[in-house]
Structure formats: structure tokens, C-alpha cells
Design a protein around this motif. Structure first.
Motif, mmCIF file in Angstrom:
data_model
loop_
_atom_site.group_PDB
_atom_site.id
_atom_site.type_symbol
_atom_site.label_atom_id
_atom_site.label_comp_id
_atom_site.label_asym_id
_atom_site.label_seq_id
_atom_site.Cartn_x
_atom_site.Cartn_y
_atom_site.Cartn_z
ATOM 1 N N ILE A 69 1.033 -1.335 -0.101
ATOM 2 C CA ILE A 69 -0.328 0.177 -0.030
ATOM 3 C C ILE A 69 0.944 0.811 0.248
ATOM 4 N N THR A 70 0.446 1.873 -0.757
ATOM 5 C CA THR A 70 1.017 3.473 -0.875
ATOM 6 C C THR A 70 1.143 4.407 0.863
ATOM 7 N N ILE A 71 2.227 4.927 0.824
ATOM 8 C CA ILE A 71 1.863 5.736 2.229
ATOM 9 C C ILE A 71 1.429 6.790 1.971
ATOM 10 N N ILE A 72 1.868 7.642 0.893
ATOM 11 C CA ILE A 72 1.909 9.372 0.409
ATOM 12 C C ILE A 72 0.594 8.939 -0.804
ATOM 13 N N ASN A 73 -0.045 9.856 -0.826
ATOM 14 C CA ASN A 73 -1.120 10.347 -2.002
ATOM 15 C C ASN A 73 -2.095 9.396 -1.723
ATOM 16 N N LEU A 74 -1.999 8.949 -3.043
ATOM 17 C CA LEU A 74 -3.543 8.172 -3.105
ATOM 18 C C LEU A 74 -4.056 6.973 -2.158
ATOM 19 N N GLY A 75 -2.817 6.303 -1.605
ATOM 20 C CA GLY A 75 -2.687 4.688 -1.368
ATOM 21 C C GLY A 75 -3.175 3.639 -1.664
ATOM 22 N N GLY A 76 -2.849 3.586 -3.222
ATOM 23 C CA GLY A 76 -2.985 2.634 -3.745
ATOM 24 C C GLY A 76 -1.995 1.094 -3.364
ATOM 25 N N THR A 77 -3.137 0.210 -3.720
ATOM 26 C CA THR A 77 -2.366 -1.262 -3.272
ATOM 27 C C THR A 77 -2.549 -1.953 -4.720
ATOM 28 N N LYS A 78 -1.732 -2.769 -3.733
ATOM 29 C CA LYS A 78 -1.334 -4.534 -5.139
ATOM 30 C C LYS A 78 -1.241 -5.273 -3.843
ATOM 31 N N TYR A 79 -1.428 -6.481 -5.362
ATOM 32 C CA TYR A 79 -1.557 -7.725 -4.067
ATOM 33 C C TYR A 79 -1.211 -9.331 -5.717
ATOM 34 N N ALA A 80 -0.695 -10.245 -4.771
ATOM 35 C CA ALA A 80 -0.089 -11.109 -5.232
ATOM 36 C C ALA A 80 -1.555 -12.234 -5.615
ATOM 37 N N ASP A 81 -0.997 -12.541 -6.617
ATOM 38 C CA ASP A 81 -2.540 -12.950 -7.563
ATOM 39 C C ASP A 81 -2.926 -14.012 -6.745
ATOM 40 N N SER A 82 -2.159 -15.189 -5.626
ATOM 41 C CA SER A 82 -2.281 -15.751 -5.051
ATOM 42 C C SER A 82 -3.646 -16.020 -3.874
ATOM 43 N N VAL A 83 -3.460 -14.045 -3.604
ATOM 44 C CA VAL A 83 -3.989 -13.666 -2.003
ATOM 45 C C VAL A 83 -4.950 -12.557 -3.204
ATOM 46 N N LYS A 84 -4.813 -12.034 -3.860
ATOM 47 C CA LYS A 84 -5.985 -11.047 -4.603
ATOM 48 C C LYS A 84 -7.419 -11.967 -4.475
ATOM 49 N N GLY A 85 -7.964 -10.502 -3.842
ATOM 50 C CA GLY A 85 -9.426 -11.258 -3.302
ATOM 51 C C GLY A 85 -9.733 -11.498 -1.927
ATOM 52 N N ARG A 86 -8.794 -12.136 -1.044
ATOM 53 C CA ARG A 86 -8.536 -12.789 -0.030
ATOM 54 C C ARG A 86 -7.735 -11.860 1.121
ATOM 55 N N PHE A 87 -7.291 -11.310 0.422
ATOM 56 C CA PHE A 87 -6.520 -10.209 1.570
ATOM 57 C C PHE A 87 -6.707 -9.092 1.285
ATOM 58 N N THR A 88 -6.559 -7.831 2.653
ATOM 59 C CA THR A 88 -6.656 -6.805 2.329
ATOM 60 C C THR A 88 -5.811 -5.818 2.690
ATOM 61 N N ILE A 89 -5.204 -4.866 1.860
ATOM 62 C CA ILE A 89 -4.375 -4.566 2.907
ATOM 63 C C ILE A 89 -4.818 -2.701 3.327
ATOM 64 N N SER A 90 -4.699 -2.269 4.728
ATOM 65 C CA SER A 90 -5.048 -0.985 4.746
ATOM 66 C C SER A 90 -3.741 -0.185 5.441
ATOM 67 N N ARG A 91 -4.391 0.771 5.712
ATOM 68 C CA ARG A 91 -3.338 1.563 7.080
ATOM 69 C C ARG A 91 -4.318 2.717 7.555
ATOM 70 N N ASP A 92 -3.625 3.105 8.548
ATOM 71 C CA ASP A 92 -4.199 4.093 9.612
ATOM 72 C C ASP A 92 -2.723 5.397 9.226
ATOM 73 N N ASN A 93 -2.844 6.095 8.887
ATOM 74 C CA ASN A 93 -1.907 7.452 8.834
ATOM 75 C C ASN A 93 -1.591 7.901 10.247
ATOM 76 N N ALA A 94 -2.742 8.082 11.473
ATOM 77 C CA ALA A 94 -2.444 9.006 11.957
ATOM 78 C C ALA A 94 -1.755 7.900 13.280
ATOM 79 N N LYS A 95 -1.867 6.468 13.258
ATOM 80 C CA LYS A 95 -1.493 5.696 14.338
ATOM 81 C C LYS A 95 -0.093 4.609 13.184
ATOM 82 N N ASN A 96 0.140 5.083 12.107
ATOM 83 C CA ASN A 96 1.420 4.277 11.635
ATOM 84 C C ASN A 96 1.046 3.587 11.589
#
Length: 122
Positions: free
Chosen positions: A51-78
Motif C-alpha cells: 500500500i502506498t503511504i503517500i498520495n492516494l494509497g494505492g494497493t497491489k496484491y499477489a495473485d495468490s491472495v487477490k480477493g482474499r487479503f486486504t491491506i489497509s493503513r491508518d496514517n494517524a496511528k502509523n
């Protein structure tokens, strides 16, 4: 220096869910992206999600986990999370949180946590 500490790993049955957390300390101003990697016995380390920390926070996933895993962030909490659903035995691995600085080549991760074990049983 950026320090990363993972938590949330454990033992879960196939089909279950886990949420991993990565708490970062230190200045994050130079961090371009955060990623989750995993390494299973006898296998190469692979990038699971990013997940990109700056800008829009785009994400990418390995094919093996796509649709099952989700990455997210809380910048305020680092803090970065990896929500893992529909877990499979093949997901068993040590999961590492990592941070990529804006300096240097994109994707050359500079900081690493100690890892957290995820074991998926049948």
C-alpha cells in the motif's frame, strides 16, 4: 530509523480469518509504501500486498491472495493492517511487515519487522 513490529499471527483453521497489524515508530515522512511479505519453508520470500503511504494509497496484491487479503493503513496511528480471509493451508508462512523509502529504487524495502507466524491447519 523506522521500527516495525508485527502482531496478530497465530493458528487458524482453513477458511478462517486473521488480521495482522504492523505498528511503525519513527518518522514516516520518507516512507513511500508499506508491504506485507511472507516466506514459507522451502519457498522464496514473496510480496503479498503493498500500500502506498503517500498520495492516494494505492494497493497491489499477489495473485495468490487477490480477493482474499486486504491491506489497509491508518496514517494517524502509523499502523498497517493485513486482513486475511478464506485462509488456505498454503498461506502458512512467516509474515513480515516492511517499509520502502522514497529514496532509492521503488520496491527496495529498507526496514523490516521481525515477522509473525501464521499457521493454517486443515
Amino acid at each position: 530509523q523506522v521500527r516495525l513490529v508485527e502482531s496478530g499471527g497465530g493458528l487458524v483453521q482453513a477458511g478462517g480469518s486473521l488480521r495482522l497489524s504492523c505498528a511503525a515508530s519513527g518518522s514516516m515522512r520518507s516512507i513511500r509504501a508499506m508491504g506485507w511479505f511472507r516466506q514459507a519453508p522451502g519457498k522464496q520470500r514473496e510480496l503479498v500486498a503493498e500500500i502506498t503511504i503517500i498520495n492516494l494509497g494505492g494497493t497491489k496484491y499477489a495473485d495468490s491472495v487477490k480477493g482474499r487479503f486486504t491491506i489497509s493503513r491508518d496514517n494517524a496511528k502509523n499502523t498497517v493492517y493485513l486482513q486475511m480471509n478464506s485462509l488456505k493451508t498454503e498461506d502458512t508462512a512467516v509474515y513480515y511487515c516492511a517499509a520502502d523509502q522514497i529514496f532509492g529504487a521503488q520496491g527496495d524495502y529498507d526496514y523490516w519487522g521481525q515477522g509473525t507466524q501464521v499457521t493454517v491447519s486443515s
